[in-house]
Design a protein around this motif. Structure first.
Motif, PDB file in Angstrom:
ATOM      1  N   PHE A  28     -13.224   4.288 -41.051  1.00 32.79           N
ATOM      2  CA  PHE A  28     -13.309   3.422 -39.871  1.00 32.79           C
ATOM      3  C   PHE A  28     -14.197   4.042 -38.811  1.00 32.79           C
ATOM      4  CE2 PHE A  28     -12.093   0.487 -36.639  1.00 32.79           C
ATOM      5  CZ  PHE A  28     -11.860   1.227 -35.485  1.00 32.79           C
ATOM      6  N   ARG A  29     -14.103   5.373 -38.658  1.00 31.41           N
ATOM      7  CA  ARG A  29     -14.836   6.027 -37.579  1.00 31.41           C
ATOM      8  C   ARG A  29     -16.351   5.968 -37.776  1.00 31.41           C
ATOM      9  NH1 ARG A  29     -11.781  11.547 -38.310  1.00 31.41           N
ATOM     10  NH2 ARG A  29     -10.142   9.970 -38.370  1.00 31.41           N
ATOM     11  N   SER A  30     -16.805   5.560 -38.952  1.00 28.96           N
ATOM     12  CA  SER A  30     -18.237   5.455 -39.196  1.00 28.96           C
ATOM     13  C   SER A  30     -18.748   4.017 -39.112  1.00 28.96           C
ATOM     14  CB  SER A  30     -18.581   6.043 -40.573  1.00 28.96           C
ATOM     15  OG  SER A  30     -17.993   5.257 -41.596  1.00 28.96           O
ATOM     16  N   TYR A  31     -17.865   3.091 -38.745  1.00 30.19           N
ATOM     17  CA  TYR A  31     -18.232   1.678 -38.725  1.00 30.19           C
ATOM     18  C   TYR A  31     -18.384   1.142 -37.307  1.00 30.19           C
ATOM     19  CZ  TYR A  31     -16.528   1.599 -43.582  1.00 30.19           C
ATOM     20  OH  TYR A  31     -16.320   1.829 -44.915  1.00 30.19           O
ATOM     21  N   THR A  32     -19.314   0.216 -37.143  1.00 34.48           N
ATOM     22  CA  THR A  32     -19.322  -0.598 -35.940  1.00 34.48           C
ATOM     23  C   THR A  32     -18.049  -1.420 -35.918  1.00 34.48           C
ATOM     24  OG1 THR A  32     -21.730  -0.756 -35.830  1.00 34.48           O
ATOM     25  CG2 THR A  32     -20.471  -2.508 -34.763  1.00 34.48           C
ATOM     26  N   MET A  33     -17.486  -1.574 -34.732  1.00 37.31           N
ATOM     27  CA  MET A  33     -16.247  -2.323 -34.587  1.00 37.31           C
ATOM     28  C   MET A  33     -16.461  -3.445 -33.574  1.00 37.31           C
ATOM     29  SD  MET A  33     -12.822  -1.316 -32.726  1.00 37.31           S
ATOM     30  CE  MET A  33     -12.150  -2.822 -32.121  1.00 37.31           C
ATOM     31  N   ALA A  34     -15.790  -4.555 -33.765  1.00 39.48           N
ATOM     32  CA  ALA A  34     -15.986  -5.688 -32.866  1.00 39.48           C
ATOM     33  C   ALA A  34     -14.687  -6.454 -32.656  1.00 39.48           C
ATOM     34  CB  ALA A  34     -17.047  -6.635 -33.431  1.00 39.48           C
ATOM     35  N   TRP A  35     -14.700  -7.256 -31.598  1.00 36.05           N
ATOM     36  CA  TRP A  35     -13.620  -8.210 -31.338  1.00 36.05           C
ATOM     37  C   TRP A  35     -14.204  -9.616 -31.332  1.00 36.05           C
ATOM     38  CZ3 TRP A  35      -8.491  -7.077 -31.053  1.00 36.05           C
ATOM     39  CH2 TRP A  35      -8.140  -5.731 -30.877  1.00 36.05           C
ATOM     40  N   PHE A  36     -13.469 -10.519 -31.941  1.00 36.72           N
ATOM     41  CA  PHE A  36     -13.799 -11.931 -31.931  1.00 36.72           C
ATOM     42  C   PHE A  36     -12.574 -12.691 -31.429  1.00 36.72           C
ATOM     43  CE2 PHE A  36     -17.783 -12.329 -34.394  1.00 36.72           C
ATOM     44  CZ  PHE A  36     -17.911 -11.029 -34.851  1.00 36.72           C
ATOM     45  N   ARG A  37     -12.752 -13.941 -31.104  1.00 35.49           N
ATOM     46  CA  ARG A  37     -11.614 -14.765 -30.714  1.00 35.49           C
ATOM     47  C   ARG A  37     -11.822 -16.198 -31.180  1.00 35.49           C
ATOM     48  NH1 ARG A  37     -12.388 -14.846 -24.097  1.00 35.49           N
ATOM     49  NH2 ARG A  37     -14.229 -16.230 -24.024  1.00 35.49           N
ATOM     50  N   GLN A  38     -10.709 -16.878 -31.367  1.00 38.49           N
ATOM     51  CA  GLN A  38     -10.761 -18.278 -31.763  1.00 38.49           C
ATOM     52  C   GLN A  38      -9.740 -19.052 -30.947  1.00 38.49           C
ATOM     53  OE1 GLN A  38     -10.272 -19.072 -35.963  1.00 38.49           O
ATOM     54  NE2 GLN A  38     -11.293 -21.056 -35.770  1.00 38.49           N
ATOM     55  N   ALA A  39     -10.248 -19.930 -30.121  1.00 33.06           N
ATOM     56  CA  ALA A  39      -9.394 -20.784 -29.298  1.00 33.06           C
ATOM     57  C   ALA A  39      -8.966 -21.998 -30.114  1.00 33.06           C
ATOM     58  CB  ALA A  39     -10.136 -21.218 -28.045  1.00 33.06           C
ATOM     59  N   PRO A  40      -7.859 -22.634 -29.747  1.00 32.85           N
ATOM     60  CA  PRO A  40      -7.390 -23.811 -30.479  1.00 32.85           C
ATOM     61  C   PRO A  40      -8.474 -24.892 -30.553  1.00 32.85           C
ATOM     62  CG  PRO A  40      -5.720 -23.056 -28.960  1.00 32.85           C
ATOM     63  CD  PRO A  40      -6.942 -22.253 -28.663  1.00 32.85           C
ATOM     64  N   GLY A  41      -8.758 -25.341 -31.753  1.00 34.92           N
ATOM     65  CA  GLY A  41      -9.727 -26.409 -31.938  1.00 34.92           C
ATOM     66  C   GLY A  41     -11.175 -25.993 -31.839  1.00 34.92           C
ATOM     67  N   LYS A  42     -11.409 -24.693 -31.720  1.00 35.72           N
ATOM     68  CA  LYS A  42     -12.785 -24.209 -31.591  1.00 35.72           C
ATOM     69  C   LYS A  42     -13.113 -23.220 -32.692  1.00 35.72           C
ATOM     70  CE  LYS A  42     -13.158 -24.825 -26.591  1.00 35.72           C
ATOM     71  NZ  LYS A  42     -13.538 -24.180 -25.300  1.00 35.72           N
ATOM     72  N   GLU A  43     -14.398 -22.962 -32.856  1.00 34.12           N
ATOM     73  CA  GLU A  43     -14.826 -21.980 -33.848  1.00 34.12           C
ATOM     74  C   GLU A  43     -14.632 -20.569 -33.308  1.00 34.12           C
ATOM     75  OE1 GLU A  43     -18.271 -24.616 -36.125  1.00 34.12           O
ATOM     76  OE2 GLU A  43     -18.815 -22.786 -35.079  1.00 34.12           O
TER      77      GLU A  43
END
Length: 118
Positions: A28-43
């Motif tokens: 894990f320590r060698s990977y780019t990490m990200a956050w995403f989100r998904q709201a109701p009814g949205k992509e």
């Protein structure tokens, strides 16, 4: 690599929350990490990412200045500090790791729900 997101909850507008993403596996320590989100009814949408060595970060315009992504590679954990939360931040938040050359992420956590009331 398995990712476990946590820290979501119900808060009021203007409050803060810190999400965590605990990873199994030393890679894990060698990977780019990200956050995403998904709201109701949205992509699902991109929120923020951080390079493996914490050398660079990048944010969606909608969260810039309010959210901070960070990571502690010694603990195999990533974080998303969310301040000045707005109702439009309500979503299920997912962490992801290992950005491929195709621009996709290999590993995904199960998501943690954030609800911001007005």
């Amino acid at each position: 690599v398995q990712l476990q997101a946590s820290g979501g909850g119900l808060v009021q507008a203007g409050d803060s929350l810190r999400l965590s993403c605990a990873a199994s596996g030393r890679s894990f320590r060698s990977y780019t990490m990200a956050w995403f989100r998904q709201a109701p009814g949205k992509e699902r949408e991109f929120v923020a990412r951080i390079s493996w060595n914490v050398g660079s970060t990048f944010y969606a315009d909608s969260v810039k200045g309010r959210f901070t992504i960070s990571r502690d590679n010694a603990k195999n954990t990533g974080y998303l500090q969310m301040n000045s939360l707005k109702p439009e931040d309500t979503a299920v938040y997912y962490c992801a790791a290992q950005l491929t050359s195709e621009g996709k992420y290999t590993y995904w956590g199960q998501g943690t729900e954030v609800t911001v009331s007005s």
